[in-house]
Design a protein around this motif. Structure first.
Motif, mmCIF file in Angstrom:
data_model
loop_
_atom_site.group_PDB
_atom_site.id
_atom_site.type_symbol
_atom_site.label_atom_id
_atom_site.label_comp_id
_atom_site.label_asym_id
_atom_site.label_seq_id
_atom_site.Cartn_x
_atom_site.Cartn_y
_atom_site.Cartn_z
ATOM 1 N N GLY A 142 0.745 -1.224 -0.047
ATOM 2 C CA GLY A 142 0.099 -0.168 0.000
ATOM 3 C C GLY A 142 0.680 1.264 -0.019
ATOM 4 O O GLY A 142 0.512 2.282 -0.435
ATOM 5 N N ALA A 143 1.961 1.104 0.613
ATOM 6 C CA ALA A 143 3.014 2.396 0.626
ATOM 7 C C ALA A 143 3.379 2.724 -0.873
ATOM 8 O O ALA A 143 3.627 4.082 -1.085
ATOM 9 N N VAL A 144 3.258 2.073 -1.913
ATOM 10 C CA VAL A 144 3.703 2.362 -3.152
ATOM 11 C C VAL A 144 2.754 3.471 -3.855
ATOM 12 O O VAL A 144 3.236 4.363 -4.312
ATOM 13 N N SER A 145 1.394 3.447 -3.304
ATOM 14 C CA SER A 145 0.783 4.564 -3.694
ATOM 15 C C SER A 145 0.855 5.966 -3.166
ATOM 16 O O SER A 145 0.932 6.923 -3.913
ATOM 17 N N VAL A 146 1.646 5.898 -1.848
ATOM 18 C CA VAL A 146 2.095 7.147 -1.353
ATOM 19 C C VAL A 146 3.236 7.417 -2.112
ATOM 20 O O VAL A 146 3.414 8.745 -2.106
ATOM 21 N N CYS A 147 3.992 6.695 -2.448
ATOM 22 C CA CYS A 147 5.216 7.253 -3.213
ATOM 23 C C CYS A 147 5.032 7.542 -4.371
ATOM 24 O O CYS A 147 5.726 8.744 -4.943
ATOM 25 N N GLU A 148 4.031 6.894 -5.054
ATOM 26 C CA GLU A 148 3.818 7.802 -6.604
ATOM 27 C C GLU A 148 2.986 8.963 -6.492
ATOM 28 O O GLU A 148 3.400 9.795 -7.394
ATOM 29 N N GLU A 149 2.213 9.241 -5.260
ATOM 30 C CA GLU A 149 1.663 10.502 -5.256
ATOM 31 C C GLU A 149 2.575 11.577 -5.124
ATOM 32 O O GLU A 149 2.868 12.744 -5.607
ATOM 33 N N ALA A 150 3.695 11.166 -4.005
ATOM 34 C CA ALA A 150 4.850 12.094 -3.934
ATOM 35 C C ALA A 150 5.735 12.314 -5.132
ATOM 36 O O ALA A 150 6.051 13.549 -5.326
ATOM 37 N N VAL A 151 6.105 11.402 -6.030
ATOM 38 C CA VAL A 151 6.730 11.575 -7.301
ATOM 39 C C VAL A 151 5.987 12.611 -8.012
ATOM 40 O O VAL A 151 6.436 13.541 -8.566
ATOM 41 N N SER A 163 10.308 6.743 -7.731
ATOM 42 C CA SER A 163 9.635 5.837 -6.887
ATOM 43 C C SER A 163 9.992 4.254 -7.465
ATOM 44 O O SER A 163 9.870 3.962 -8.505
ATOM 45 N N HIS A 164 10.465 3.397 -6.193
ATOM 46 C CA HIS A 164 10.540 1.940 -6.616
ATOM 47 C C HIS A 164 10.042 1.218 -5.534
ATOM 48 O O HIS A 164 9.947 1.674 -4.376
ATOM 49 N N ARG A 165 9.578 -0.011 -6.099
ATOM 50 C CA ARG A 165 8.643 -0.690 -5.168
ATOM 51 C C ARG A 165 9.238 -2.254 -4.892
ATOM 52 O O ARG A 165 8.777 -3.150 -4.021
#
Length: 288
Positions: A142-151, A163-165
Motif C-alpha cells: 500500500g505504501a507504493v501509492s504514497v510514493c507515486e503520489e509524492a513523485v 519511486s521504486h517498489r
C-alpha cells in the motif's frame, strides 16, 4: 438503528467544551478497549472533573456515565472478519454510519500525527530536498501509492523524483545514491526489510535518508537519518492483510507537509517550475 458513540462524537464535537473534547479524544483513541474505570478513575486519568464527564455523556444523548459505559461495552466487541479497519466500524453499519465513522477516524489519526510532529525534523527534510539533485521514494504494498503520489507532486515542481517498489531495484538505486540524494522509506509498520536494507545502503553512500513510519523502534526507522512518526492504532494490526486506512492518510499528510515546505522555501523556483509544467500540459492537451 441507534447511533454509535463514534457517530455521536462526530456530530457533537464542534459543540463540546475544550475539557469535554478530552473525553471525546480519549474514547476515539481507545475505541476497541472496554471502559472498565469508574467515573472517578476516568476523571483522574484525564485530569478533569466528574462533572465534565457527566456533561459530556449528556451532550452525546446518554442518561449518564453508566449508560455510556453500557453502550461502549456493546460496541467494543472486536470483529473477527475484518482487520486493519477503524475499530468502531461494524458490518451492520449503514453507509451513513460508515461515512461519519471513517471521517472521525481519519481526522483523529491526522490530529494525533500533527500533535507529535517534530518541526525541526520536518524543516531538515525540506532543506535536504531543496539541496538534492534527486529524491527517491521506496515502499511496497500500500505504501507504493504514497510514493507515486509524492513523485507526482515533486516532478511537477521541477524536482527529479523516482519511486521504486521491488527489493532488487531499491538496492540498485540505493547503491548509486550520493550525497546529493534524499531517499525516503515509507512503511507503516516499519518492518519492511527491503526498504530498511535499501535505506542502510543509501545512508552508507552519503545520501540523506528519511523514514515515514508509525514505529520509531522499527528497522526502517533505525535505518534513516530522520524518522517521522505517523499515527498507529491501539487495536491489533496484521501486516499484509488489507490496508491501514488511517495510517495511509497520515503518510500522505506528511508528504504534503514536506512538499508545501519545499514550495514556500524554494525562492520562487518551485512556483516557476509549476507554471512551466502547467503551460506544457495545457499545450499538450490542446493539440490532442
Amino acid at each position: 438503528m441507534e447511533k454509535g458513540i463514534a457517530l455521536r462524537i462526530q456530530e457533537k464535537y464542534g459543540q463540546l467544551r475544550k475539557s469535554e473534547r478530552l473525553v471525546a479524544d480519549y474514547l476515539r483513541d481507545h475505541a476497541s478497549v472496554r471502559l472498565e474505570m469508574s467515573i472517578t478513575e476516568f476523571a483522574n486519568t484525564l485530569n478533569i472533573s466528574e462533572a465534565t464527564i457527566s456533561r459530556f455523556t449528556r451532550a452525546l444523548g446518554y442518561k449518564g456515565f453508566a449508560d455510556m459505559k453500557l453502550a461502549l461495552a456493546s460496541e467494543s466487541k472486536p470483529s473477527q472478519q475484518f482487520v486493519n479497519l477503524p475499530a468502531e466500524m461494524k458490518e451492520t453499519d449503514t453507509l451513513t454510519d460508515i461515512s461519519f465513522k471513517l471521517l472521525g477516524s481519519l481526522g483523529s489519526a491526522m490530529n494525533e500525527t500533527q500533535k507529535h510532529i517534530n518541526y525541526e525534523d520536518i524543516q531538515s527534510v525540506v532543506t535536504s530536498v531543496l539541496a538534492s539533485r534527486q529524491i527517491v521514494f521506496l515502499g511496497v504494498g500500500g505504501a507504493v501509492s504514497v510514493c507515486e503520489e509524492a513523485v507526482h507532486l515533486f516532478l511537477k515542481a521541477g524536482i527529479q523524483a523516482t519511486s521504486h517498489r521491488d527489493g532488487y531495484t531499491q538496492q540498485v538505486v540505493a547503491a548509486t545514491a550520493t550525497e546529493q540524494s534524499t531517499v525516503f522509506g515509507i512503511s507503516h509498520t516499519g518492518t519492511t526489510e527491503d526498504v530498511a536494507s535499501a535505506l542502510n545502503v543509501a545512508r552508507k553512500n552519503g545520501a540523506r535518508t528519511v523514514a515515514v513510519t508509525s514505529n520509531l523502534d522499527s528497522a526502517v526507522a533505525k535505518a534513516a537519518d530522520t524518522a517521522i512518526w505517523t499515527w498507529t492504532p491501539n487495536t491489533p494490526q496484521i501486516p499484509l492483510y488489507g490496508d491501514f486506512l488511517e495510517g495511509r492518510v497520515c503518510q500522505i499528510y506528511i508528504i504534503y507537509l514536506i512538499y508545501l515546505g519545499v514550495l514556500f522555501q524554494s525562492n520562487g523556483k518551485v512556483p516557476e517550475a509549476l507554471g512551466v509544467t502547467a503551460d506544457t500540459l495545457k499545450s499538450y492537451y490542446q493539440k490532442r
